[in-house]
Design a protein around this motif. Structure first.
Motif, mmCIF file in Angstrom:
data_model
loop_
_atom_site.group_PDB
_atom_site.id
_atom_site.type_symbol
_atom_site.label_atom_id
_atom_site.label_comp_id
_atom_site.label_asym_id
_atom_site.label_seq_id
_atom_site.Cartn_x
_atom_site.Cartn_y
_atom_site.Cartn_z
ATOM 1 N N LEU A 104 0.833 -1.202 0.000
ATOM 2 C CA LEU A 104 0.000 0.000 0.000
ATOM 3 C C LEU A 104 0.867 1.252 0.000
ATOM 4 O O LEU A 104 1.891 1.308 0.674
ATOM 5 C CB LEU A 104 -0.907 0.025 1.229
ATOM 6 N N ALA A 105 0.438 2.242 -0.773
ATOM 7 C CA ALA A 105 1.171 3.505 -0.859
ATOM 8 C C ALA A 105 0.168 4.645 -0.963
ATOM 9 O O ALA A 105 -0.980 4.436 -1.365
ATOM 10 C CB ALA A 105 2.094 3.488 -2.071
ATOM 11 N N PRO A 106 0.569 5.849 -0.601
ATOM 12 C CA PRO A 106 -0.328 6.999 -0.728
ATOM 13 C C PRO A 106 -0.828 7.158 -2.164
ATOM 14 O O PRO A 106 -0.088 6.996 -3.123
ATOM 15 C CB PRO A 106 0.554 8.176 -0.313
ATOM 16 N N GLY A 107 -2.116 7.437 -2.262
ATOM 17 C CA GLY A 107 -2.744 7.602 -3.568
ATOM 18 C C GLY A 107 -3.545 6.402 -4.018
ATOM 19 O O GLY A 107 -4.361 6.496 -4.926
ATOM 20 N N ASP A 108 -3.340 5.246 -3.398
ATOM 21 C CA ASP A 108 -4.098 4.043 -3.757
ATOM 22 C C ASP A 108 -5.542 4.183 -3.299
ATOM 23 O O ASP A 108 -5.801 4.654 -2.190
ATOM 24 C CB ASP A 108 -3.501 2.792 -3.097
ATOM 25 N N THR A 152 -9.150 6.760 -0.105
ATOM 26 C CA THR A 152 -7.846 6.923 -0.744
ATOM 27 C C THR A 152 -6.788 6.973 0.348
ATOM 28 O O THR A 152 -6.924 7.715 1.326
ATOM 29 C CB THR A 152 -7.801 8.231 -1.556
ATOM 30 N N VAL A 153 -5.735 6.201 0.180
ATOM 31 C CA VAL A 153 -4.660 6.152 1.165
ATOM 32 C C VAL A 153 -3.926 7.479 1.140
ATOM 33 O O VAL A 153 -3.469 7.936 0.096
ATOM 34 C CB VAL A 153 -3.681 4.996 0.851
ATOM 35 N N SER A 154 -3.844 8.119 2.314
ATOM 36 C CA SER A 154 -3.114 9.371 2.402
ATOM 37 C C SER A 154 -1.752 9.184 3.060
ATOM 38 O O SER A 154 -0.810 9.903 2.738
ATOM 39 C CB SER A 154 -3.927 10.428 3.143
ATOM 40 N N SER A 155 -1.635 8.228 3.981
ATOM 41 C CA SER A 155 -0.336 7.904 4.573
ATOM 42 C C SER A 155 -0.367 6.469 5.080
ATOM 43 O O SER A 155 -1.423 5.915 5.366
ATOM 44 C CB SER A 155 0.025 8.872 5.702
ATOM 45 N N GLN A 208 -3.805 5.533 6.927
ATOM 46 C CA GLN A 208 -4.662 6.716 7.020
ATOM 47 C C GLN A 208 -5.404 6.846 5.691
ATOM 48 O O GLN A 208 -4.791 6.923 4.634
ATOM 49 C CB GLN A 208 -3.801 7.950 7.267
ATOM 50 N N LEU A 209 -6.753 6.844 5.761
ATOM 51 C CA LEU A 209 -7.575 6.951 4.553
ATOM 52 C C LEU A 209 -8.314 8.278 4.533
ATOM 53 O O LEU A 209 -8.790 8.745 5.563
ATOM 54 C CB LEU A 209 -8.611 5.829 4.494
ATOM 55 N N GLU A 210 -8.432 8.839 3.343
ATOM 56 C CA GLU A 210 -9.267 10.018 3.150
ATOM 57 C C GLU A 210 -10.561 9.517 2.525
ATOM 58 O O GLU A 210 -10.581 9.068 1.381
ATOM 59 C CB GLU A 210 -8.589 11.036 2.238
ATOM 60 N N ALA A 228 -13.540 11.318 2.477
ATOM 61 C CA ALA A 228 -14.227 12.464 1.879
ATOM 62 C C ALA A 228 -13.226 13.605 1.916
ATOM 63 O O ALA A 228 -12.243 13.550 2.666
ATOM 64 C CB ALA A 228 -15.488 12.811 2.663
ATOM 65 N N PRO A 229 -13.420 14.647 1.134
ATOM 66 C CA PRO A 229 -12.468 15.755 1.164
ATOM 67 C C PRO A 229 -12.316 16.337 2.577
ATOM 68 O O PRO A 229 -13.276 16.775 3.193
ATOM 69 C CB PRO A 229 -13.090 16.792 0.212
ATOM 70 N N GLY A 230 -11.100 16.224 3.093
ATOM 71 C CA GLY A 230 -10.808 16.751 4.427
ATOM 72 C C GLY A 230 -11.137 15.806 5.570
ATOM 73 O O GLY A 230 -10.921 16.146 6.719
ATOM 74 N N VAL A 231 -11.671 14.613 5.290
ATOM 75 C CA VAL A 231 -12.023 13.661 6.348
ATOM 76 C C VAL A 231 -11.027 12.509 6.320
ATOM 77 O O VAL A 231 -10.972 11.741 5.362
ATOM 78 C CB VAL A 231 -13.461 13.118 6.163
ATOM 79 N N GLN A 232 -10.232 12.400 7.380
ATOM 80 C CA GLN A 232 -9.208 11.361 7.487
ATOM 81 C C GLN A 232 -9.636 10.337 8.539
ATOM 82 O O GLN A 232 -10.095 10.716 9.612
ATOM 83 C CB GLN A 232 -7.871 11.972 7.907
ATOM 84 N N THR A 233 -9.492 9.060 8.222
ATOM 85 C CA THR A 233 -9.753 7.994 9.191
ATOM 86 C C THR A 233 -8.553 7.070 9.223
ATOM 87 O O THR A 233 -7.828 6.938 8.239
ATOM 88 C CB THR A 233 -11.013 7.188 8.832
#
Length: 114
Positions: A48-52, A63-66, A73-75, A77-82
């Protein structure tokens, strides 16, 4: 009644062979495919890498952010990180484009004199 003494040895070996055959079939039909699926899932989760774009086991798209050693860390929705544990990622929907690493070869050759 008298029984023949020579024919009894082969009959006791048949149940043992049937049990061994049953275990062999169970191994190749159930255990090996499960091990392959687990190995494939671990490989996918380690890549897994950011952007997947991924789907969690709960059906949440994001979308994987980190990526950390144990968490992702998944995004969603815009601005919502889980944050999720790596094993919670079920599959990768779209893999992010990763730039290819091109090694530059430096030549230590002397310049050619004309």
């Amino acid at each position: 009644m008298f029984y023949a003494a020579g024919g009894g040895g082969a009959g006791s070996l048949t149940p043992i062979l049937m049990i061994a055959l049953l275990f062999g079939v169970m191994y190749f039909m159930m255990i090996r495919p499960q091990q392959k699926r687990r190995r494939d899932a671990e490989q996918m989760q380690s890549a897994l890498a950011p952007g997947d774009e991924v789907v969690t086991i709960g059906g949440l798209y994001g979308t994987v952010s980190s990526v950390d050693d144990e968490t992702v860390q998944l995004e969603v929705a815009p601005g919502v990180q889980t944050r999720y544990a790596r094993p919670a990622i079920a599959r990768v929907v779209n893999q992010a484009e990763r730039p290819e690493v091109i090694e530059q070869v430096t030549e230590d050759a002397e310049p050619v004199k004309d």
